[in-house]
Design a protein around this motif. Structure first.
Motif, mmCIF file in Angstrom:
data_model
loop_
_atom_site.group_PDB
_atom_site.id
_atom_site.type_symbol
_atom_site.label_atom_id
_atom_site.label_comp_id
_atom_site.label_asym_id
_atom_site.label_seq_id
_atom_site.Cartn_x
_atom_site.Cartn_y
_atom_site.Cartn_z
ATOM 1 N N PHE A 196 -36.913 26.588 24.303
ATOM 2 C CA PHE A 196 -36.001 25.364 25.322
ATOM 3 C C PHE A 196 -34.950 24.672 24.155
ATOM 4 O O PHE A 196 -33.898 24.438 24.741
ATOM 5 N N SER A 220 -31.169 24.838 25.150
ATOM 6 C CA SER A 220 -30.323 23.681 25.391
ATOM 7 C C SER A 220 -29.251 23.691 24.450
ATOM 8 O O SER A 220 -28.085 23.481 24.853
ATOM 9 N N GLY A 229 -38.330 32.816 26.393
ATOM 10 C CA GLY A 229 -38.864 31.647 27.579
ATOM 11 C C GLY A 229 -39.399 32.310 28.683
ATOM 12 O O GLY A 229 -40.316 32.018 28.893
ATOM 13 N N ARG A 230 -38.575 33.328 29.117
ATOM 14 C CA ARG A 230 -39.044 34.065 30.261
ATOM 15 C C ARG A 230 -40.723 34.741 29.997
ATOM 16 O O ARG A 230 -41.566 34.606 30.997
ATOM 17 N N CYS A 252 -43.400 31.877 29.615
ATOM 18 C CA CYS A 252 -43.714 31.291 30.862
ATOM 19 C C CYS A 252 -44.570 31.917 31.799
ATOM 20 O O CYS A 252 -45.861 31.649 32.314
ATOM 21 N N LEU A 258 -30.800 21.064 32.328
ATOM 22 C CA LEU A 258 -31.864 21.711 32.840
ATOM 23 C C LEU A 258 -33.080 22.162 31.789
ATOM 24 O O LEU A 258 -34.112 21.892 31.948
ATOM 25 N N CYS A 259 -32.328 22.729 30.787
ATOM 26 C CA CYS A 259 -33.298 23.315 29.661
ATOM 27 C C CYS A 259 -33.875 21.861 28.955
ATOM 28 O O CYS A 259 -34.938 22.053 28.633
ATOM 29 N N SER A 287 -36.705 20.576 30.801
ATOM 30 C CA SER A 287 -37.996 21.669 30.992
ATOM 31 C C SER A 287 -38.592 21.240 29.667
ATOM 32 O O SER A 287 -39.789 21.244 29.795
ATOM 33 N N ALA A 345 -40.483 18.177 30.138
ATOM 34 C CA ALA A 345 -42.008 18.511 30.926
ATOM 35 C C ALA A 345 -42.896 19.382 30.179
ATOM 36 O O ALA A 345 -44.047 19.011 30.153
ATOM 37 N N LEU A 346 -42.449 20.006 29.255
ATOM 38 C CA LEU A 346 -43.263 20.492 28.204
ATOM 39 C C LEU A 346 -44.010 19.435 27.458
ATOM 40 O O LEU A 346 -45.206 19.707 27.394
#
Length: 207
Positions: free
Chosen positions: A83, A87, A118-119, A122, A176-177, A180, A183-184
């Protein structure tokens, strides 16, 4: 990234399609390298004999051959780095004054590196968090939500760039990154499977 790259380099640097395709070749090779690196970093490492003995007692079966394993680097730590890199990459896409090739190439590389980490992480973390629960339906929802982004993203990237400019497109993606990333932090403990957390705490308390 793959949608906006070609019109972007044509508009900024007047590059042809061949030069844009070479960027995608570079991105493909980088993704392969990142996949191998992720495989190595996520590979489990065995605890020593003392930890294995403690794990056997924790399982309730003194004769069980239990080896508790941890990855070299945890999923959450790798996702955090992903992330941060993503970013930085998207925000670095915003040109300061006239677009410059070195700045663009650094930003393109950062975004390229962040994506496979990241993908993959997740999806792996969702699977681990589900544990013994039936995963088919939940993973289908995850991919369906991802498909919405895959449909909306290209429209926003191209039309947003030509209508609102690079600051709106790349700035919003970088934001958005960052969201995220926050949020992490907020879900840090909940993103570690409960049974693994309890077992690790037990083992470490006995060492």
């Amino acid at each position: 990234q793959e949608t906006i790259t070609t019109p972007l380099v044509q508009d900024w640097f007047e590059w042809g399609e061949v030069s844009a395709n070479l960027l995608f070749v570079f991105a493909g090779v980088t993704n392969l390298v990142c996949a191998m690196l992720l495989s190595y970093l996520s590979a489990p490492r065995d605890y020593n004999a003392r930890a294995s003995e403690a794990a056997s007692r924790f399982s309730g079966d003194s004769e069980a051959d239990v080896v508790f394993r941890e990855p070299r680097v945890g999923d959450r730590q790798l996702l955090f780095v992903s992330f941060v890199v993503a970013s930085a990459g998207w925000l670095a896409m915003i040109p300061i004054g006239e677009p410059k090739v070195p700045q663009f190439f650094v930003a393109f590389t950062l975004v390229t590196v962040a994506f496979p980490f990241g993908r993959g992480l997740c999806l792996a973390m969702i699977s681990k968090l589900l544990g013994d629960e039936p995963q088919g339906g939940w993973m289908g929802i995850v991919f369906a939500v991802g498909a919405i982004a895959r449909v909306a993203g290209p429209f926003w990237a191209v039309h947003g760039y030509y209508t609102l400019g690079s600051f709106a497109v790349f700035g919003s993606t970088g934001l958005l990154c960052l969201l995220s990333l926050f949020a992490l932090f907020g879900l840090w403990r909940r993103l570690d499977p409960a049974h693994e957390t309890d077992a690790r705490d037990f083992l470490r308390s006995r060492q």
